[in-house]
Design an enzyme around this catalytic site. Structure first.
Site, PDB file in Angstrom:
ATOM      1  N   MET A 192       0.772  -1.070   0.085  1.00  0.00           N
ATOM      2  CA  MET A 192      -0.079  -0.043  -0.180  1.00  0.00           C
ATOM      3  C   MET A 192       0.809   1.277   0.100  1.00  0.00           C
ATOM      4  O   MET A 192       1.988   1.256   0.511  1.00  0.00           O
ATOM      5  CB  MET A 192      -1.008   0.257   1.377  1.00  0.00           C
ATOM      6  CG  MET A 192      -1.519  -1.054   1.848  1.00  0.00           C
ATOM      7  SD  MET A 192      -2.951  -1.289   0.609  1.00  0.00           S
ATOM      8  CE  MET A 192      -3.508  -2.818   1.088  1.00  0.00           C
ATOM      9  N   LYS A 234       1.258  -4.412   4.911  1.00  0.00           N
ATOM     10  CA  LYS A 234       1.865  -5.436   5.933  1.00  0.00           C
ATOM     11  C   LYS A 234       2.712  -6.326   5.267  1.00  0.00           C
ATOM     12  O   LYS A 234       4.051  -6.613   5.703  1.00  0.00           O
ATOM     13  CB  LYS A 234       0.762  -6.083   6.555  1.00  0.00           C
ATOM     14  CG  LYS A 234      -0.041  -5.407   7.585  1.00  0.00           C
ATOM     15  CD  LYS A 234      -0.964  -5.899   8.387  1.00  0.00           C
ATOM     16  CE  LYS A 234      -0.203  -6.692   9.515  1.00  0.00           C
ATOM     17  NZ  LYS A 234       0.386  -5.683  10.444  1.00  0.00           N
ATOM     18  N   ASN A 270      -0.500 -10.279  17.056  1.00  0.00           N
ATOM     19  CA  ASN A 270      -0.378  -9.268  18.202  1.00  0.00           C
ATOM     20  C   ASN A 270      -1.503  -9.693  19.368  1.00  0.00           C
ATOM     21  O   ASN A 270      -2.533 -10.449  18.950  1.00  0.00           O
ATOM     22  CB  ASN A 270      -0.241  -8.011  17.675  1.00  0.00           C
ATOM     23  CG  ASN A 270      -1.637  -7.386  17.230  1.00  0.00           C
ATOM     24  OD1 ASN A 270      -2.462  -7.835  17.307  1.00  0.00           O
ATOM     25  ND2 ASN A 270      -1.351  -6.373  16.198  1.00  0.00           N
ATOM     26  N   THR A 315       2.710 -11.505  19.829  1.00  0.00           N
ATOM     27  CA  THR A 315       3.808 -10.289  20.153  1.00  0.00           C
ATOM     28  C   THR A 315       2.737  -9.312  21.100  1.00  0.00           C
ATOM     29  O   THR A 315       1.564  -9.105  21.275  1.00  0.00           O
ATOM     30  CB  THR A 315       4.049  -9.678  18.975  1.00  0.00           C
ATOM     31  OG1 THR A 315       2.794  -8.734  18.350  1.00  0.00           O
ATOM     32  CG2 THR A 315       4.945 -10.633  18.035  1.00  0.00           C
ATOM     33  N   ASP A 356       5.306  -5.828  11.888  1.00  0.00           N
ATOM     34  CA  ASP A 356       5.905  -6.210  10.532  1.00  0.00           C
ATOM     35  C   ASP A 356       7.172  -6.375  10.406  1.00  0.00           C
ATOM     36  O   ASP A 356       7.949  -7.216   9.875  1.00  0.00           O
ATOM     37  CB  ASP A 356       5.461  -5.299   9.480  1.00  0.00           C
ATOM     38  CG  ASP A 356       3.891  -5.362   9.159  1.00  0.00           C
ATOM     39  OD1 ASP A 356       3.319  -6.266   9.776  1.00  0.00           O
ATOM     40  OD2 ASP A 356       3.444  -4.130   8.875  1.00  0.00           O
ATOM     41  N   GLY A 372       7.862   6.618  11.623  1.00  0.00           N
ATOM     42  CA  GLY A 372       7.780   5.885  10.460  1.00  0.00           C
ATOM     43  C   GLY A 372       7.680   4.427  10.339  1.00  0.00           C
ATOM     44  O   GLY A 372       8.163   3.648  11.369  1.00  0.00           O
ATOM     45  N   SER A 398      11.921   3.397   9.503  1.00  0.00           N
ATOM     46  CA  SER A 398      12.548   2.975  10.684  1.00  0.00           C
ATOM     47  C   SER A 398      13.174   1.561  10.979  1.00  0.00           C
ATOM     48  O   SER A 398      13.564   1.159  12.014  1.00  0.00           O
ATOM     49  CB  SER A 398      11.389   3.110  11.853  1.00  0.00           C
ATOM     50  OG  SER A 398      10.594   2.022  11.942  1.00  0.00           O
TER      51      SER A 398
HETATM   52  P1  ADP Z   1       2.132  -4.978  16.031  1.00  0.00           P
HETATM   53  O1  ADP Z   1       2.834  -3.705  15.606  1.00  0.00           O
HETATM   54  O2  ADP Z   1       1.617  -5.692  15.193  1.00  0.00           O
HETATM   55  O3  ADP Z   1       0.871  -4.464  17.015  1.00  0.00           O
HETATM   56  P2  ADP Z   1       3.584  -5.293  18.676  1.00  0.00           P
HETATM   57  O4  ADP Z   1       3.147  -3.870  18.890  1.00  0.00           O
HETATM   58  O5  ADP Z   1       3.147  -6.265  19.298  1.00  0.00           O
HETATM   59  O6  ADP Z   1       2.957  -5.775  17.341  1.00  0.00           O
HETATM   60  O7  ADP Z   1       5.204  -5.214  18.240  1.00  0.00           O
HETATM   61  C1  ADP Z   1       5.728  -6.308  17.705  1.00  0.00           C
HETATM   62  C2  ADP Z   1       7.069  -6.350  18.406  1.00  0.00           C
HETATM   63  O8  ADP Z   1       7.969  -5.262  18.274  1.00  0.00           O
HETATM   64  C3  ADP Z   1       7.248  -6.680  19.876  1.00  0.00           C
HETATM   65  O9  ADP Z   1       7.120  -7.953  20.006  1.00  0.00           O
HETATM   66  C4  ADP Z   1       8.477  -5.930  20.283  1.00  0.00           C
HETATM   67  O10 ADP Z   1       9.609  -7.014  19.824  1.00  0.00           O
HETATM   68  C5  ADP Z   1       8.631  -4.732  19.331  1.00  0.00           C
HETATM   69  N1  ADP Z   1       8.131  -3.777  20.200  1.00  0.00           N
HETATM   70  C6  ADP Z   1       6.685  -2.963  19.926  1.00  0.00           C
HETATM   71  N2  ADP Z   1       6.763  -2.068  20.813  1.00  0.00           N
HETATM   72  C7  ADP Z   1       7.841  -1.991  21.320  1.00  0.00           C
HETATM   73  C8  ADP Z   1       8.329  -0.978  22.701  1.00  0.00           C
HETATM   74  N3  ADP Z   1       7.599  -0.251  23.043  1.00  0.00           N
HETATM   75  N4  ADP Z   1       9.712  -1.325  23.345  1.00  0.00           N
HETATM   76  C9  ADP Z   1      10.331  -2.373  22.681  1.00  0.00           C
HETATM   77  N5  ADP Z   1       9.870  -3.249  21.617  1.00  0.00           N
HETATM   78  C10 ADP Z   1       8.681  -2.935  21.090  1.00  0.00           C
END
Ligand code: ADP
Length: 257
Positions: free
Chosen positions: A15, A44, A134, A170, A204, A241, A245
């Site tokens: 996308m 994604k 997640n 996650t 992702d 981003g 990132s």
């Molecule tokens: P989504 O983006 O699908 O919602 P998550 O938020 O669960 O997925 O994040 C996926 C992974 O990214 C986590 O398992 C972790 O490894 C990393 N991550 C996400 N947020 C943080 C954070 N605030 N600090 C450290 N690692 C993070």
């Protein structure tokens, strides 16, 4: 692509992100001033593919884009990121597709049920090696409220009962929980404590990194792959981003490889 090397093939969405920065959300029908606008590459499936490629995996994307400037730019973006575009097709018809399915025909398969639907076809539980969701997706799929690693373990156990081989849930800054048929006791893998700036696309980044480790380091345990993927995703949340990132291999500690 070099057919002799391990490959990561992603079938999924691609996308163009049109991002406006505004002080608040507009109400229905309201026009408000924004401070910034930018166009980015998202979707994604494409995000996951690009993260795997930036880590050094030999990658290919399978998707369809429109026969328009966004589609042309996206193909150029894949090329710049060394993603094989032999299976990126262009069409004059409207593009669709929201859920991403990741297929790695030569190694193992990861299924990412996003966006999640409560009535997911049961075949999806049994047809992948790794089922990675997640916390909110786990909640929608199982009905178990996921607020903690132990809740994630309970949701993961329910997904195992539905036929999954191995489930990863996650948990943002809490890392990830693993449960598997082989080892059904939920295991919490914490991630690095970092100052998160923008967590968009963290999941992702995590899945792209996991695909990389499955393809390139199949000898590692799942726990070790998850630790390293957590680390990579934790780097991605420290900058703004989505794809912007995602770290390149050269920018990561080399002992991760
Ligand atoms: P989504 O983006 O699908 O919602 P998550 O938020 O669960 O997925 O994040 C996926 C992974 O990214 C986590 O398992 C972790 O490894 C990393 N991550 C996400 N947020 C943080 C954070 N605030 N600090 C450290 N690692 C993070």
């Amino acid at each position: 692509m070099d057919p002799a090397s391990p490959q990561v093939v992603v079938v999924g969405s691609c996308m163009t992100d049109l991002v406006s920065i505004t002080p608040r959300l507009p109400r229905a029908g309201e026009t408000i001033h924004g401070s910034k606008f930018f166009i980015g590459f998202g979707g994604k499936g494409a995000n996951q593919c690009i993260q795997a490629s930036r880590l050094g995996a030999c990658t290919a994307m399978v998707c369809k884009v429109g026969d328009d400037s966004f589609g042309n730019n996206y193909i150029e973006n894949f090329r710049k990121n060394d993603v094989c575009t032999d299976f990126v097709f262009q069409t004059g018809a409207a593009a669709t597709g929201a859920a991403s399915i990741i297929v790695n025909a030569e190694v193992r398969t990861i299924f990412n049920p996003a966006p999640a639907v409560a009535d997911l076809d049961p075949a999806f539980y049994t047809h992948s090696d790794v089922f990675c969701c997640n916390e909110s997706e786990a909640e929608i799929l199982t009905g178990v409220q996921v607020k903690s690693p132990s809740d994630a373990g309970a949701a993961g156990s329910e997904l195992l009962a539905r036929g999954c081989q191995l489930v990863l849930v996650t948990l943002g800054g809490e890392g990830c929980v693993i449960v598997s048929k082989e080892d059904p006791k939920p295991k919490h893998i914490a991630t690095h404590k970092v100052k998160a700036v923008d967590t968009t696309g963290a999941g992702d980044s995590f899945i792209g990194a996991l695909a990389f480790f499955l393809a390139h380091y199949p000898q590692l345990s799942m726990e070790e792959m998850v630790k390293r993927s957590n680390h990579i995703a934790s780097v991605s949340v420290q900058a703004a981003g989505t794809q912007t990132s995602y770290p390149h291999r050269k920018d990561l500690p080399q002992d991760i490889f």
